[in-house]
Design an enzyme around this catalytic site. Structure first.
Site, PDB file in Angstrom:
ATOM      1  N   PHE B 203       1.069  -1.164  -0.038  1.00 39.32           N
ATOM      2  CA  PHE B 203      -0.053  -0.094  -0.103  1.00 39.32           C
ATOM      3  C   PHE B 203       0.821   1.440  -0.087  1.00 39.32           C
ATOM      4  O   PHE B 203       1.985   1.266   0.728  1.00 39.32           O
ATOM      5  CB  PHE B 203      -0.959   0.110   1.245  1.00 39.32           C
ATOM      6  N   ASP B 204       0.252   2.319  -1.009  1.00 40.45           N
ATOM      7  CA  ASP B 204       1.021   3.483  -0.563  1.00 40.45           C
ATOM      8  C   ASP B 204       0.404   4.015   0.830  1.00 40.45           C
ATOM      9  O   ASP B 204      -0.704   3.731   1.275  1.00 40.45           O
ATOM     10  CB  ASP B 204       0.607   4.278  -1.757  1.00 40.45           C
ATOM     11  N   GLY B 205       0.786   5.049   1.301  1.00 40.01           N
ATOM     12  CA  GLY B 205       0.406   5.727   2.544  1.00 40.01           C
ATOM     13  C   GLY B 205      -0.808   6.819   2.425  1.00 40.01           C
ATOM     14  O   GLY B 205      -1.910   6.477   2.409  1.00 40.01           O
TER      15      GLY B 205
END
Lengths: 387, 361
Positions: B203-205
């Site tokens: 996941f990206d943040g």
């Protein structure tokens, strides 16, 4: 037409309220993070409770290159155990297991760690970066420090707090939560990897990454804050271990003969040659601006070789590689400890534990490069002694 | 199932009836073990995929766009018995099934599993080819919604969908607006070998797990203000983003493995791959995750370094990011990526505001 609102969309807002914190690994209920229960979407001002972030000012990163691309920078990857002293936590981990370790770390989150063996080295790298930015404001050829650790993300906050407490600039992290970090080293185009774990270092060396195991000296002598000093052993560190083999197999005389005969034949390169090359590249940037005398990077060759009988080959090899070394010390077997104590390098690379121990006794920060025939010889020696 | 009354018939008849009963029961039990029944939506983690993400339908799509619906349906019918090639979501779905198998071993009667629903705009006639393809690869996809052109959003909600993957950005945007975690999938340029024992999700943040509030500050006021802001609000959790609930669902299943002492071998592994800087803005992220009671296995703070090479080492079955710039970088190096069209990142490309031409409504 896409309707994009700028407010943070409260997605799935209906479901957010009840989040049961399962009795999971961190064991953290309200413990160390005050103010957690108080969060209120609409209350944008500072809530009174949360602990004030330490008195540091937030970093200024505009007006200079602070995040160089990995391919342009000289990337140094350090593990948390060499950057900071974590012996106590390590003991908790070994004696009481991972859950207790995580709980301990979270409890002590706001206590910064003490500096470890790689700390002065990292501080010196930052000093060099500051000088480089002055001279070349747009250049990405800087040192880039990445923290690569086995640790779980829960420990991340304590590491971040410690880094900020000591005012270091380490913005790139890889917290692998237990899996091997070696794969990531290549992705970061790592030029040097420092760890406390010999196995990881060996793995990195087989992957072609310059790496060394760091040891905490009993006392740390004071080192320069304005000039980075790096000392290298010759054989099996900068050069391959071919000469070492002859010496160990056939003795000193044969070794001298061989070296004389092959004076003009270059030695093969060793694991840390690439790192010396990277240092040289940065040094040349200072020379180009007329700062040779004032260069904040200084390299040393500290070898047990004998100058007249076997020194030429080493020097000719360096010359052929286009690498300069600032100071060369040929010891012809004399102990390295006292010399290193005078040099006061931020780090000293050697392949033989015997020399590492000697250096550490006198307060030099030493790093072991587990490469070449000296490793086998040592273990053979040990096992026979043990029998 | 009516109880067998203790009967007072003759013993031979009794044993015959019992034998029949035993035979019937055995047949039914066999039935049960061969094809496990899909779980009820409210217990399961439901993943809805479209046919174009599950299978590679480029050629068929071309026919649809160039020659029209009739020709397309005819083509599909003709080639009904040829299974389709795997698409970008295929390895992800296979990995989900793998996790299901392991969950069933540990918790035989539990319904907390992954459930995969095929949610497609396709015409029902194409269904035969899809079913044949699914059986060819031995996937367990028993739930279909062939909407024949209508919007699938209503069905997504009815299935309590936890994640919706599609190739169509419009549908994904609609889903996100309705509060369903969704992403547009992209096929990588090269194929990478992925783990077939462990599901790996990256996941990206900001604007994926978290809201885009911080992203807005960076884009409008620059990095220094951003660091100042993050330090100031370090203890205030970020608002949640579109994929937070999917991470939560993964965490729920992970804990089932931890409970059975399988932490080290857990077949689900989550990664946070963010462009944030650790010391200057990382603490808020970690504290937010902790306040949500969510764990993430590996956290990589890149401070602006390109994500492609690191993702190549991670080899996730899927990587969620909100910025096309990162998606492109990832797919170039062989990572299966999914774009989450949410937040202010959509208006920028590589840090520059995209000029929106004046559109007539």
């Amino acid at each position: 037409m896409v309707k994009m609102s700028l407010e943070p969309v409260q997605v799935m807002s209906g479901q957010v309220a009840e989040l049961k914190v399962a009795p999971s690994s961190n064991g953290d209920s309200a413990g160390s993070w005050e103010g957690k229960r108080e969060f209120d979407k609409d209350h944008l001002g500072l809530t009174a409770k949360p602990k004030p972030v330490t008195g540091r000012r937030a970093r200024k990163v505009e007006g200079g290159v602070f995040f160089p691309k990995p391919e342009n920078a000289v990337t140094v990857a350090v593990s948390s155990r060499v950057l900071f002293r974590t012996e106590r936590e390590q003991r908790v981990f070994e004696q009481q297991g991972v859950e207790e370790y995580l709980r301990y770390q979270i409890e002590h989150e706001n206590e910064p760690f003490a500096p470890g063996p790689a700390f002065p080295f990292v501080k010196a790298l930052e000093a060099v970066n500051a000088r480089l930015r002055e001279l070349y404001p747009q250049s990405e050829e800087l040192f880039d420090i990445v923290l690569v650790t086995y640790n779980h993300a829960h420990v991340g906050i304590r590491l971040i707090n410690t880094i900020n407490h000591h005012n270091l600039f380490i913005e790139r992290f890889c917290m692998t939560g237990g899996s091997s970090p070696i794969g990531y080293l290549k992705a970061w185009q790592t030029n040097l990897y420092l760890s406390a774990d010999a196995n990881k270092v060996r793995e990195a060396l087989t992957e072609g990454i310059a790496a060394a195991t760091m040891f905490m000296p009993e006392k740390m002598t004071e080192v320069s804050e304005s000039q980075l000093r790096v000392a290298f052993d010759g054989d099996a560190v900068l050069f391959s271990d071919e000469s070492e083999r002859i010496f160990k197999a056939h003795g000193l005389d044969k070794f001298f003969e061989h070296e004389k005969e092959n004076e003009d034949r270059l030695l093969d390169h060793g694991p840390l040659k690439g790192f010396l090359e990277a240092l040289g590249k940065l040094q040349k940037k200072f020379y180009a601006k007329g700062q040779r005398l004032d260069c904040p990077i200084r390299t040393y060759l500290v070898t047990a070789r004998s100058a007249a009988s076997s020194g030429i080959r080493a020097l000719k090899t360096l010359r052929a590689w286009g690498l300069e070394i600032d100071e060369a010390l040929f010891l012809a077997g004399a102990p390295k400890g006292p010399m290193l104590e005078k040099i006061r390098p931020h780090i000293y690379f050697d392949d033989q534990m015997f020399h590492i121990e000697g250096a550490a006794e006198m307060g030099t920060i030493a790093a072991h490069v587990p490469y070449g025939i000296a490793q086998k010889h040592n273990s053979k020696h040990n096992t026979s002694a043990g029998k | 199932m009516s109880e067998i009354k203790p009967n007072d018939k003759g013993s031979s008849e009794e044993s015959a009836e019992e034998q029949d009963w035993a035979a019937a029961k055995a047949a039914f039990d066999n039935l049960k073990s061969n094809k496990p029944r899909p779980p009820k939506p409210k217990n399961a983690v439901t993943i809805a995929v479209s046919s174009r993400t599950l299978f590679n339908m480029k050629a068929e799509r071309k026919i649809f766009e160039e020659e029209g619906l009739e020709k397309y349906v005819a083509f599909q019918q003709e080639h009904e018995n040829e299974p389709l090639k795997p698409g970008p979501a295929f390895p992800f779905v296979k990995a989900l099934m793998n996790v299901n198998t392991q969950l069933r071993e540990l918790y035989p009667d539990n319904e907390e599993l992954f459930d995969i629903v095929l949610m497609t705009n396709n015409h029902a006639q194409v269904g035969v080819r899809l079913i044949n393809s699914i059986n060819h690869y031995d996937l367990t996809i028993e739930r279909f919604c062939m909407t024949g052109g209508k919007s699938p959003i209503g069905y997504l909600k009815a299935y309590l969908t936890n994640l919706y993957l599609s190739k169509s950005a419009d549908k994904v945007i609609q889903a996100i607006d309705e509060g369903i975690a969704a992403a547009t999938m992209f096929t990588p340029d090269t194929e990478q070998e992925l783990s077939n024992t462990q599901l790996r999700v990256a996941f990206d943040g900001d604007a994926v797990l978290f809201s885009d509030e911080s992203e807005i500050i960076v884009k409008q006021h620059g990095l220094d203000s951003f660091f100042e802001h993050e330090k100031h609000f370090e203890n205030k959790p970020l608002a949640q983003g579109p994929l937070k609930c999917f991470l939560e669902a993964l965490g729920k299943l992970q804990r089932k493995f931890y409970a059975k002492n399988e932490r080290l071998n857990c077949p689900i592994r989550t990664f946070l791959v963010t462009a944030r800087s650790a010391a200057s803005s990382g603490a808020r992220v970690l504290k937010t995750l902790r306040s949500w009671g969510l764990e993430i296995d590996e956290a990589l703070f890149l401070a602006g370094a390109p994500k492609g090479p690191l993702l190549q080492k991670i080899r996730p079955h899927i990587f969620f990011d909100d910025q096309m710039f990162h998606i492109e970088g990832a797919t170039e190096l062989g990572t299966i990526s999914a774009h989450v069209p949410y937040g202010i990142g959509q208006k920028y490309h590589k840090g520059k505001l995209i000029e929106q031409p004046k559109k007539k409504e």
